[in-house]
Scaffold this motif. Structure first.
Motif, PDB file in Angstrom:
ATOM      1  N   MET A   1       7.889  14.249 -12.926  1.00  9.46           N
ATOM      2  CA  MET A   1       6.844  13.917 -13.873  1.00  9.46           C
ATOM      3  C   MET A   1       7.331  12.872 -14.889  1.00  9.46           C
ATOM      4  O   MET A   1       6.574  12.007 -15.270  1.00  9.46           O
ATOM      5  CB  MET A   1       6.390  15.204 -14.570  1.00  9.46           C
ATOM      6  N   MET A   2       8.555  12.992 -15.285  1.00  7.27           N
ATOM      7  CA  MET A   2       9.087  12.047 -16.268  1.00  7.27           C
ATOM      8  C   MET A   2       9.162  10.634 -15.684  1.00  7.27           C
ATOM      9  O   MET A   2       8.973   9.662 -16.413  1.00  7.27           O
ATOM     10  CB  MET A   2      10.466  12.497 -16.764  1.00  7.27           C
ATOM     11  N   GLN A   3       9.434  10.539 -14.371  1.00  6.03           N
ATOM     12  CA  GLN A   3       9.485   9.214 -13.752  1.00  6.03           C
ATOM     13  C   GLN A   3       8.115   8.550 -13.781  1.00  6.03           C
ATOM     14  O   GLN A   3       7.998   7.346 -13.975  1.00  6.03           O
ATOM     15  CB  GLN A   3       9.995   9.315 -12.326  1.00  6.03           C
ATOM     16  N   VAL A   4       7.067   9.363 -13.575  1.00  8.41           N
ATOM     17  CA  VAL A   4       5.702   8.827 -13.626  1.00  8.41           C
ATOM     18  C   VAL A   4       5.391   8.333 -15.030  1.00  8.41           C
ATOM     19  O   VAL A   4       4.830   7.250 -15.211  1.00  8.41           O
ATOM     20  CB  VAL A   4       4.682   9.893 -13.169  1.00  8.41           C
ATOM     21  N   LEU A   5       5.747   9.120 -16.028  1.00  6.92           N
ATOM     22  CA  LEU A   5       5.509   8.709 -17.414  1.00  6.92           C
ATOM     23  C   LEU A   5       6.312   7.473 -17.781  1.00  6.92           C
ATOM     24  O   LEU A   5       5.819   6.592 -18.488  1.00  6.92           O
ATOM     25  CB  LEU A   5       5.841   9.847 -18.372  1.00  6.92           C
ATOM     26  N   GLU A   6       7.537   7.398 -17.308  1.00 10.72           N
ATOM     27  CA  GLU A   6       8.357   6.226 -17.606  1.00 10.72           C
ATOM     28  C   GLU A   6       7.849   4.986 -16.888  1.00 10.72           C
ATOM     29  O   GLU A   6       7.906   3.883 -17.423  1.00 10.72           O
ATOM     30  CB  GLU A   6       9.809   6.493 -17.206  1.00 10.72           C
ATOM     31  N   THR A   7       7.326   5.168 -15.682  1.00 10.99           N
ATOM     32  CA  THR A   7       6.843   4.024 -14.909  1.00 10.99           C
ATOM     33  C   THR A   7       5.526   3.491 -15.460  1.00 10.99           C
ATOM     34  O   THR A   7       5.371   2.291 -15.678  1.00 10.99           O
ATOM     35  CB  THR A   7       6.666   4.421 -13.428  1.00 10.99           C
ATOM     36  N   PHE A   8       4.568   4.381 -15.669  1.00 12.53           N
ATOM     37  CA  PHE A   8       3.223   3.940 -16.061  1.00 12.53           C
ATOM     38  C   PHE A   8       2.966   4.001 -17.559  1.00 12.53           C
ATOM     39  O   PHE A   8       2.086   3.319 -18.062  1.00 12.53           O
ATOM     40  CB  PHE A   8       2.159   4.777 -15.348  1.00 12.53           C
ATOM     41  N   GLY A   9       3.645   4.852 -18.251  1.00 12.24           N
ATOM     42  CA  GLY A   9       3.385   5.031 -19.676  1.00 12.24           C
ATOM     43  C   GLY A   9       2.383   6.151 -19.893  1.00 12.24           C
ATOM     44  O   GLY A   9       1.553   6.460 -19.041  1.00 12.24           O
ATOM     45  N   LEU A  10       2.458   6.759 -21.048  1.00 10.52           N
ATOM     46  CA  LEU A  10       1.620   7.912 -21.350  1.00 10.52           C
ATOM     47  C   LEU A  10       0.136   7.549 -21.386  1.00 10.52           C
ATOM     48  O   LEU A  10      -0.706   8.310 -20.903  1.00 10.52           O
ATOM     49  CB  LEU A  10       2.055   8.523 -22.689  1.00 10.52           C
ATOM     50  N   GLU A  11      -0.182   6.395 -21.935  1.00 10.70           N
ATOM     51  CA  GLU A  11      -1.584   6.006 -22.059  1.00 10.70           C
ATOM     52  C   GLU A  11      -2.240   5.811 -20.689  1.00 10.70           C
ATOM     53  O   GLU A  11      -3.348   6.294 -20.456  1.00 10.70           O
ATOM     54  CB  GLU A  11      -1.705   4.725 -22.870  1.00 10.70           C
ATOM     55  N   LEU A  12      -1.568   5.138 -19.769  1.00 10.75           N
ATOM     56  CA  LEU A  12      -2.126   4.915 -18.440  1.00 10.75           C
ATOM     57  C   LEU A  12      -2.223   6.213 -17.653  1.00 10.75           C
ATOM     58  O   LEU A  12      -3.207   6.440 -16.935  1.00 10.75           O
ATOM     59  CB  LEU A  12      -1.294   3.892 -17.671  1.00 10.75           C
ATOM     60  N   VAL A  13      -1.257   7.097 -17.783  1.00 11.19           N
ATOM     61  CA  VAL A  13      -1.314   8.394 -17.102  1.00 11.19           C
ATOM     62  C   VAL A  13      -2.485   9.212 -17.646  1.00 11.19           C
ATOM     63  O   VAL A  13      -3.194   9.885 -16.881  1.00 11.19           O
ATOM     64  CB  VAL A  13       0.027   9.146 -17.254  1.00 11.19           C
ATOM     65  N   ALA A  14      -2.724   9.147 -18.948  1.00 10.85           N
ATOM     66  CA  ALA A  14      -3.869   9.850 -19.536  1.00 10.85           C
ATOM     67  C   ALA A  14      -5.181   9.271 -19.015  1.00 10.85           C
ATOM     68  O   ALA A  14      -6.121  10.019 -18.708  1.00 10.85           O
ATOM     69  CB  ALA A  14      -3.803   9.773 -21.060  1.00 10.85           C
ATOM     70  N   TRP A  15      -5.266   7.949 -18.909  1.00  8.20           N
ATOM     71  CA  TRP A  15      -6.471   7.316 -18.357  1.00  8.20           C
ATOM     72  C   TRP A  15      -6.700   7.737 -16.904  1.00  8.20           C
ATOM     73  O   TRP A  15      -7.823   8.025 -16.502  1.00  8.20           O
ATOM     74  CB  TRP A  15      -6.359   5.796 -18.432  1.00  8.20           C
ATOM     75  N   MET A  16      -5.638   7.742 -16.104  1.00 11.45           N
ATOM     76  CA  MET A  16      -5.767   8.142 -14.707  1.00 11.45           C
ATOM     77  C   MET A  16      -6.214   9.596 -14.596  1.00 11.45           C
ATOM     78  O   MET A  16      -7.042   9.932 -13.749  1.00 11.45           O
ATOM     79  CB  MET A  16      -4.457   7.918 -13.953  1.00 11.45           C
ATOM     80  N   GLY A  17      -5.692  10.454 -15.446  1.00 11.46           N
ATOM     81  CA  GLY A  17      -6.116  11.853 -15.446  1.00 11.46           C
ATOM     82  C   GLY A  17      -7.571  12.006 -15.848  1.00 11.46           C
ATOM     83  O   GLY A  17      -8.307  12.810 -15.271  1.00 11.46           O
ATOM     84  N   GLY A  18      -8.003  11.235 -16.835  1.00  8.38           N
ATOM     85  CA  GLY A  18      -9.400  11.278 -17.253  1.00  8.38           C
ATOM     86  C   GLY A  18     -10.348  10.778 -16.180  1.00  8.38           C
ATOM     87  O   GLY A  18     -11.414  11.359 -15.954  1.00  8.38           O
ATOM     88  N   VAL A  19      -9.953   9.694 -15.516  1.00  7.20           N
ATOM     89  CA  VAL A  19     -10.779   9.165 -14.424  1.00  7.20           C
ATOM     90  C   VAL A  19     -10.843  10.170 -13.283  1.00  7.20           C
ATOM     91  O   VAL A  19     -11.909  10.392 -12.687  1.00  7.20           O
ATOM     92  CB  VAL A  19     -10.240   7.795 -13.952  1.00  7.20           C
ATOM     93  N   ALA A  20      -9.731  10.802 -12.957  1.00  2.74           N
ATOM     94  CA  ALA A  20      -9.713  11.804 -11.887  1.00  2.74           C
ATOM     95  C   ALA A  20     -10.594  13.000 -12.246  1.00  2.74           C
ATOM     96  O   ALA A  20     -11.345  13.507 -11.398  1.00  2.74           O
ATOM     97  CB  ALA A  20      -8.286  12.261 -11.608  1.00  2.74           C
ATOM     98  N   ALA A  21     -10.549  13.453 -13.487  1.00  2.07           N
ATOM     99  CA  ALA A  21     -11.393  14.573 -13.915  1.00  2.07           C
ATOM    100  C   ALA A  21     -12.871  14.193 -13.891  1.00  2.07           C
ATOM    101  O   ALA A  21     -13.727  14.985 -13.474  1.00  2.07           O
ATOM    102  CB  ALA A  21     -10.984  15.035 -15.309  1.00  2.07           C
ATOM    103  N   GLY A  22     -13.184  12.979 -14.330  1.00  2.00           N
ATOM    104  CA  GLY A  22     -14.568  12.515 -14.276  1.00  2.00           C
ATOM    105  C   GLY A  22     -15.085  12.395 -12.858  1.00  2.00           C
ATOM    106  O   GLY A  22     -16.219  12.769 -12.558  1.00  2.00           O
TER     107      GLY A  22
END
Length: 136
Positions: A1-22
């Motif tokens: 999980m930390m690699q994903v956060l380091e690669t994309f950044g917290l803001e982009l991961v939050a956006w991807m999660g929001g889009v997936a939930a929507g």
């Protein structure tokens, strides 16, 4: 999980999660919206799971018919098809929002229609229970 956060950044991961939930809420709406109608409210419908399944299938069938009709319109109307191809060739927010409205909104409209249409007729469509006695 930390690699994903380091690669994309917290803001982009939050956006991807929001889009997936929507997307999950939108794609499953033909089943949870009629379920709210069947289980909730003053009047609970008989066989609510069957109602949710039937209304969801009706909504997806109407949506599929809409998409086929829309594609046939694009094939038979070259100016419309050319304009959409030109719009799609320029990636951006306008093209994304247009596609979301053209393809996303009708599913919700058909879901609401199926829930209301079938909900008003549901009790008359079902056979009487097996233990019911005929009125004499």
């Amino acid at each position: 999980m930390m690699q994903v956060l380091e690669t994309f950044g917290l803001e982009l991961v939050a956006w991807m999660g929001g889009v997936a939930a929507g997307y999950l809420a939108w794609a499953s709406a033909p089943f949870w919206w009629p379920a709210m109608r069947a289980f909730g409210g003053r009047r609970r419908l008989p066989r609510p799971l069957l109602f949710s399944t039937c209304a969801g299938c009706m909504a997806y069938a109407a949506y599929l018919a809409f998409l086929v009709a829309l594609r046939l319109l694009f094939l038979t109307a070259p100016p419309v098809s050319a304009a959409l191809d030109q719009l799609a060739s320029h990636p951006g927010m306008a093209a994304t929002l247009l596609a979301a409205l053209v393809y996303g909104l009708p599913l919700l409209v058909f879901t609401g229609w199926a829930a209301r249409f079938l909900g008003a007729r549901w009790a008359r469509l079902l056979p009487p229970p097996l233990d019911a006695r005929p009125a004499t």
